[in-house]
Design an enzyme around this catalytic site. Structure first.
Site, PDB file in Angstrom:
ATOM      1  N   ARG A 120       0.706  -9.157   8.975  1.00 36.13           N
ATOM      2  CA  ARG A 120       0.541  -8.871  10.443  1.00 36.13           C
ATOM      3  C   ARG A 120      -0.417  -9.907  11.005  1.00 36.13           C
ATOM      4  O   ARG A 120      -0.399 -10.326  12.339  1.00 36.13           O
ATOM      5  CB  ARG A 120       0.180  -7.503  10.807  1.00 36.13           C
ATOM      6  CG  ARG A 120       1.281  -6.628  10.104  1.00 36.13           C
ATOM      7  CD  ARG A 120       1.222  -5.181  10.801  1.00 36.13           C
ATOM      8  NE  ARG A 120       1.966  -4.338   9.938  1.00 36.13           N
ATOM      9  CZ  ARG A 120       3.003  -3.864   9.860  1.00 36.13           C
ATOM     10  NH1 ARG A 120       4.188  -4.605  10.521  1.00 36.13           N
ATOM     11  NH2 ARG A 120       3.560  -3.108   9.006  1.00 36.13           N
ATOM     12  N   ASP A 170      -0.739   0.091  12.788  1.00 37.11           N
ATOM     13  CA  ASP A 170      -0.468  -1.370  12.189  1.00 37.11           C
ATOM     14  C   ASP A 170      -0.268  -2.375  13.372  1.00 37.11           C
ATOM     15  O   ASP A 170      -0.502  -3.438  13.064  1.00 37.11           O
ATOM     16  CB  ASP A 170       0.878  -1.286  11.669  1.00 37.11           C
ATOM     17  CG  ASP A 170       0.777  -0.722  10.360  1.00 37.11           C
ATOM     18  OD1 ASP A 170      -0.301  -0.500   9.691  1.00 37.11           O
ATOM     19  OD2 ASP A 170       1.817  -0.044   9.892  1.00 37.11           O
ATOM     20  N   GLY A 178       0.956  -1.090   0.159  1.00 34.06           N
ATOM     21  CA  GLY A 178      -0.004   0.291   0.100  1.00 34.06           C
ATOM     22  C   GLY A 178       0.891   1.221   0.267  1.00 34.06           C
ATOM     23  O   GLY A 178       0.846   2.250  -0.750  1.00 34.06           O
TER      24      GLY A 178
END
Ligand code: S3P
Length: 442
Positions: A397, A320, A94
Site C-alpha cells: 500500500r 488500510d 498478516g
C-alpha cells in the site's frame, strides 16, 4: 527486485473492475476448509497473500483445486485437521498467518508458521494470548514474532475475550478456533472491525450474533460445532484496491472513472466517507448483495478537496486506507488531521513513518505524532516537484500510494521493490494504465 516509475498523467477515464477482496478471499478458503462438502469460489483474489493461504491449507491436507475460473475447496468439517511437523510459509500475509493460527488452535494439528522479513517483524502476541486461553500450545508463548510453532486441540475451550484493539484478525482467529469448541465463544472489541468472517459464517449456517454494549464496545458471540454448508461464494471487488484508482482520479484533473462490483460493506467504507466529507465527487449505483456482502458500482470524478479531521470512530473502517488518504490530503486545501491510528505502526511496515518520510521527501509539510499525522495540503494549484525515489519497505500500500502521487507531480516518482504489490493487487499496473495512468516498469 523490480521498480516502477509514475509520471504525470493528463486525465484518467474509463470503467474498470479491480480484483477480488483480499479479506473475503482468505476467509473463503479458510472457512471453506471447514464446510461439510465441496465449496466453490468465484473471483478469488489470486494474489501472493491469498495463494500463500491456499498453499498452507493444502499442506494441512485440504483438497483445493482450480477448475476453469472456479476454486473448489473440499472441506473436512470443523475441527478435523490432523498431523504434526507442518511448515507453513505465509509470505507477507498478516491475515493468512493470524487466521490460520485460529484454525490450527481448533484441531489436533501442529504446525510452524513462517513469514517474510516484513511479516516476521509484526506482533503475534495479540493472537497467542487469546489462543492460549482456548488450550492451544505454543513452543514459546512469550515469543511475539514468527516463526511460531502452535499445537491445537480437538475440543478447544469456549472463551470470552476482551480484545484491546479493534482488529478483525484477532476477532476472526478466535472465532475460527471457537468453531470446534462445544460452547459459545465471545469476542468483545472496542470498535467494530470488518465483519466478513461473521457474515460468511452466518451465510454458511453458523449461529453468530453481534450486539453493542452500553459502554459502546461490540460483543460477537458464536455457537460452537455448527455444520457449515458448502454454498457457492462469489468474491466482490476489493474496496481497498479500488481506493487507489478512486484517489488517483479525484486528484488528477478532468478524470472520470467507474469501478464495478465493489464490496461496500460499511465497515470498509471509511476512506470513501472521508473523501466525500473532503468534497470529493463519489457516487454509488447498482447496489445489490451477494452471499451476505453488499456491493455497488463506484463513480468518481476529479474534485477540489478540503482538509478535514478524520473522526476517530472511523479509523477501523479505513485502517488500510490511510496511506492513500495521505495522498488525497496532499491535494486538499488546508490541513487533514488523523488521530487514533497507532495500529498503522504494526502493518506491513510502520505506515505513519513511511508516509511521513516519503511525503517530506516531496516537500509536503507533515507532522508525525505517536498515533497520528497532520498533513498540510498544497491545494489544487501548487505544483509538486516529484523527482524522488521511495522505498516500498515491502509494503504494497505504500508502493501503490506513492505511484498514485506521481501521476500529479511535475517529475516522476520512482518506487523501489514494487513486486510487493502482487500481495494484494497483481493487476495494479495494467488497470491503472488502462484508465490513462503513466506508470512504467524500470
Ligand atoms: C484484515 C484486517 C485488518 C487489515 C488487514 C486485513 C483482515 O487488520 O489491516 O489488511 O482481513 O482481517 P487488523 O484486523 O489487524 O486491523
Amino acid at each position: 527486485m523490480n521498480s516502477m516509475s509514475s509520471n504525470k498523467s493528463s486525465n484518467l477515464s474509463g470503467e474498470i473492475i479491480v480484483p477480488g477482496d483480499k479479506s473475503i478471499s482468505h476467509r473463503a478458503l479458510i472457512i471453506g476448509s471447514m464446510v461439510t462438502g465441496k465449496l466453490k469460489i468465484k473471483n478469488l483474489l489470486e494474489s501472493e497473500d491469498v495463494i500463500a493461504t491456499a498453499d498452507a491449507l493444502k499442506t494441512l491436507g485440504i483438497k483445493i483445486n482450480k477448475n476453469k475460473n472456479i476454486w473448489e475447496v473440499s472441506g473436512n468439517g470443523v475441527g478435523n485437521l490432523y498431523g504434526s511437523n507442518f511448515s507453513l510459509d505465509l509470505g507477507n500475509s498478516g491475515t493468512g498467518s493470524r487466521l490460520l493460527m485460529g484454525l490450527i488452535a481448533g484441531s489436533e494439528v501442529e504446525a510452524t508458521i513462517l513469514g517474510d522479513n516484513s511479516l516476521s517483524k509484526r506482533p503475534m502476541k495479540r493472537i497467542i494470548t487469546p489462543l492460549l486461553k482456548t488450550g492451544a500450545i505454543f513452543d514459546d508463548p512469550n515469543n511475539d514474532r514468527l516463526p511460531i510453532k502452535i499445537k491445537g486441540s480437538k475440543i478447544p475451550l469456549p472463551i470470552e475475550y476482551f480484545s484491546p484493539v479493534a482488529s478483525a484478525q484477532i476477532k476472526s482467529s478466535i472465532l475460527l478456533a471457537g468453531l470446534s469448541s462445544t460452547g459459545n465463544t465471545t469476542v468483545i472489541e472496542p470498535d467494530l472491525s470488518r465483519d466478513h468472517s461473521e457474515r460468511m459464517l452466518k451465510y454458511l449456517g453458523a449461529k453468530i450474533h453481534t450486539t453493542q454494549l452500553p459502554n459502546s464496545s461490540w460483543k460477537i458471540t458464536l455457537e460452537g460445532l455448527p455444520t457449515l454448508k458448502p454454498l457457492n461464494i462469489e468474491i466482490p471487488s476489493d474496496p481497498s484496491s479500488a481506493a487507489f484508482p478512486t484517489v488517483a482520479s479525484i486528484i488528477t484533473p478532468n478524470s472520470e472513472v467507474k469501478i464495478l462490483n465493489v464490496c461496500v460493506n460499511n465497515l470498509r467504507m471509511g476512506l470513501y466517507d472521508s473523501l466525500i466529507d473532503m468534497g470529493a465527487n463519489i457516487s454509488f449505483s447498482n447496489r445489490r448483495e451477494i452471499n451476505g456482502e453488499p456491493i455497488a458500482d463506484i463513480s468518481t470524478r476529479y474534485s477540489i478537496l478540503k482538509g478535514i479531521k478524520i473522526p476517530k470512530s472511523r479509523v477501523a473502517s479505513m485502517i488500510d486506507e490511510f496511506p492513500i488518504l495521505c495522498i488525497a490530503a496532499v491535494r486538499a486545501i488546508g490541513e487533514t488531521e488523523m488521530e487514533g491510528i497507532e495500529e498503522l505502526r504494526f502493518k506491513e511496515t510502520d505506515r505513519i513513518r513511511a508516509m511521513s518520510e516519503g511525503l517530506k521527501s516531496v516537500g509536503i509539510e507533515i507532522k508525525e505524532k505517536r498515533d497520528g499525522m497532520i498533513i498540510k495540503g498544497k491545494g489544487p494549484d501548487h505544483s509538486i516537484n516529484g523527482n524522488v525515489t521511495i522505498e516500498s519497505r515491502l509494503d504494497h500500500r505504500i508502493a501503490m500510494s506513492f505511484l498514485c502521487l506521481g501521476l500529479i507531480t511535475e517529475n516522476p516518482i520512482k518506487v523501489k521493490e514494487t513486486d510487493t504489490i502482487n500481495s494484494s493487487f497483481p493487476s495494479f499496473f495494467e488497470i491503472m494504465n488502462k484508465i490513462g495512468a503513466n506508470l512504467k516498469h524500470k
